[in-house]
Design a protein around this motif. Structure first.
Motif, short mmCIF file in Angstrom:
data_model
loop_
_atom_site.label_atom_id
_atom_site.label_comp_id
_atom_site.label_asym_id
_atom_site.label_seq_id
_atom_site.Cartn_x
_atom_site.Cartn_y
_atom_site.Cartn_z
N UNK A 30 39.93 102.35 15.68
CA UNK A 30 39.84 104.00 15.22
C UNK A 30 40.10 104.10 13.61
N UNK A 31 39.53 103.23 13.04
CA UNK A 31 39.83 103.27 11.44
C UNK A 31 38.17 103.38 10.85
N UNK A 32 38.20 103.59 9.53
CA UNK A 32 36.86 103.90 8.88
C UNK A 32 36.38 102.42 8.57
N UNK A 33 35.34 102.23 8.30
CA UNK A 33 34.81 100.85 7.65
C UNK A 33 34.30 101.02 6.29
N UNK A 34 34.72 100.33 5.71
CA UNK A 34 34.64 100.13 4.09
C UNK A 34 33.74 98.86 3.62
N UNK A 35 32.78 99.03 3.06
CA UNK A 35 31.84 97.93 2.58
C UNK A 35 31.95 97.60 1.22
N UNK A 36 32.29 96.77 0.76
CA UNK A 36 32.57 96.45 -0.62
C UNK A 36 31.55 95.37 -1.02
N UNK A 37 30.89 95.63 -2.31
CA UNK A 37 30.06 94.61 -2.89
C UNK A 37 30.38 94.40 -4.15
N UNK A 38 30.58 93.50 -4.89
CA UNK A 38 30.93 93.07 -6.27
C UNK A 38 29.64 92.64 -6.91
N UNK A 39 29.31 93.23 -8.16
CA UNK A 39 28.30 92.87 -8.78
C UNK A 39 29.13 91.99 -9.96
N UNK A 40 28.60 90.76 -10.17
CA UNK A 40 28.99 90.03 -11.29
C UNK A 40 27.78 89.71 -12.27
N UNK A 41 27.77 90.39 -13.33
CA UNK A 41 26.60 90.25 -14.18
C UNK A 41 26.37 88.83 -14.65
N UNK A 42 25.04 88.39 -14.73
CA UNK A 42 24.65 86.89 -15.11
C UNK A 42 25.10 87.08 -16.45
N UNK A 43 24.96 85.56 -16.83
CA UNK A 43 25.15 85.53 -18.41
C UNK A 43 24.10 86.00 -19.06
N UNK A 44 24.21 86.45 -20.61
CA UNK A 44 23.40 86.95 -21.03
C UNK A 44 22.05 86.28 -21.11
N UNK A 45 21.63 84.90 -21.34
CA UNK A 45 20.37 84.56 -21.46
C UNK A 45 19.75 84.78 -20.11
N UNK A 46 20.31 84.62 -18.81
CA UNK A 46 19.94 84.76 -17.59
C UNK A 46 19.37 86.25 -17.04
N UNK A 47 20.32 87.22 -17.90
CA UNK A 47 20.22 88.68 -17.64
C UNK A 47 18.95 88.93 -18.38
N UNK A 48 18.52 88.36 -19.38
CA UNK A 48 17.32 88.51 -20.16
C UNK A 48 15.96 88.09 -19.38
N UNK A 49 15.98 87.31 -18.46
CA UNK A 49 14.97 86.85 -17.87
C UNK A 49 14.31 87.86 -17.00
#
Length: 301
Positions: A30-49
């Motif tokens: 009888x409780x709410x359901x909480x969905x949690x997603x964690x966004x871990x940014x990619x290293x800079x060189x990968x993020x620029x791809x």
């Protein structure tokens, strides 16, 4: 924050199965359901791809959460579903989320690479550090897997639940672990099966012959100890069927065998506040790696 059943969602098949299990558990509690997603940014060189830019990385989890929440609301009517996205280190964020929840649910194995955070080492670290119960769910886990077969031998979620299995150390029984298992069994209106394992003297190591009489005496003493530990719980919950078994051998092996007919396996983990890293203990470690049923790890002092 009000109590919730919280689940870590990263898009992997394991985390999706965990979310479905968490939805069913939220309904039972009888409780709410909480969905949690964690966004871990990619290293800079990968993020620029071009294919994995920072904007694309952030939009994908947002879509994942939105679609998962919509689907869970449809499949679990009556359960309040909330979704939240965080940025940071997955292990740290999930551990904090667990402390705010009544129960944390994770996929037992996860997606490696961009977007995935429930990798075995991360999930294990969360289990080892949090002081709240954590349930690990494998990919492919379905509602029918928690229930007995129907009269025709066909899997069904409309039948009664399979037993809840509890691994119990009679030398150090902990109320939090026993209470969790009893509560899970009673919510499911099913049997609580208690498994206790013990070790016989190492005759071969000392070049001695096996002593059947001594073995029988040790077995009787351990069975009696198990009965005494469970006596007050049977008196407190007379409507709950508690079936206890005490056998020589590794308790982890016995729990793995018992899990074939279990809706949930419950084990304890001692809380260790050590600066030299976190540990989950050999029995819990073995159970997490070899049990197919959902596994609840309940921390205790």
């Amino acid at each position: 924050m009000s109590p919730t059943v919280t689940v870590g969602l990263d898009g992997s098949s394991e985390s999706r199965a965990a979310a479905e299990w968490a939805g069913r558990e939220a309904r039972l509690r009888g409780l709410p359901l909480r969905l949690v997603n964690v966004w871990e940014p990619a290293p800079t060189p990968m993020a620029l791809a071009p294919l994995v830019g920072a904007e694309a990385q952030q939009k994908w989890p947002e879509r994942l959460l939105r679609e998962a929440a919509e689907g869970l609301r449809l499949r679990h009517p009556g359960v309040e579903v909330v979704a939240e996205q965080f940025t940071g280190r997955p292990g740290e964020v999930l551990t904090e989320a667990a402390e705010e929840a009544e129960l944390l649910v994770l996929g037992s194995r996860g997606l490696s690479g961009i977007g995935g955070f429930l990798v075995g080492s991360v999930g294990q670290a969360v289990v080892a550090r949090t002081e709240r119960p954590v349930v690990l769910v494998r990919a492919g886990e379905a509602a029918a897997d928690e229930h007995v077969m129907d009269p025709a031998g066909i899997p069904s979620a409309a039948t009664g639940y399979r037993p809840v299995v509890l691994g119990l150390d009679t030398g150090h029984p902990h109320e939090a672990v026993i209470e969790f298992a009893i509560d899970a069994a009673m919510r499911r209106a099913t049997t609580l099966r208690v498994v206790h394992g013990f070790t016989l003297p190492p005759y071969l190591a000392y070049g001695l012959p096996d002593d059947p009489e001594l073995n029988a005496l040790i077995a009787a003493e351990r069975a009696s100890a198990l009965t005494e530990v469970l006596r007050p719980w049977r008196q407190k919950h007379p409507s709950l069927e508690i079936v206890a078994t005490s056998r020589a051998g590794k308790v982890a092996d016995q729990l793995v065998a018992a899990s074939d007919n279990a809706s949930l396996v419950v084990v304890g983990r001692r809380i260790r506040r050590s600066p030299f890293g976190a540990h989950i203990g050999p029995v819990t470690h073995a159970v997490l790696h070899h049990v197919a049923a959902p596994v609840a790890v309940v921390p205790h002092d």
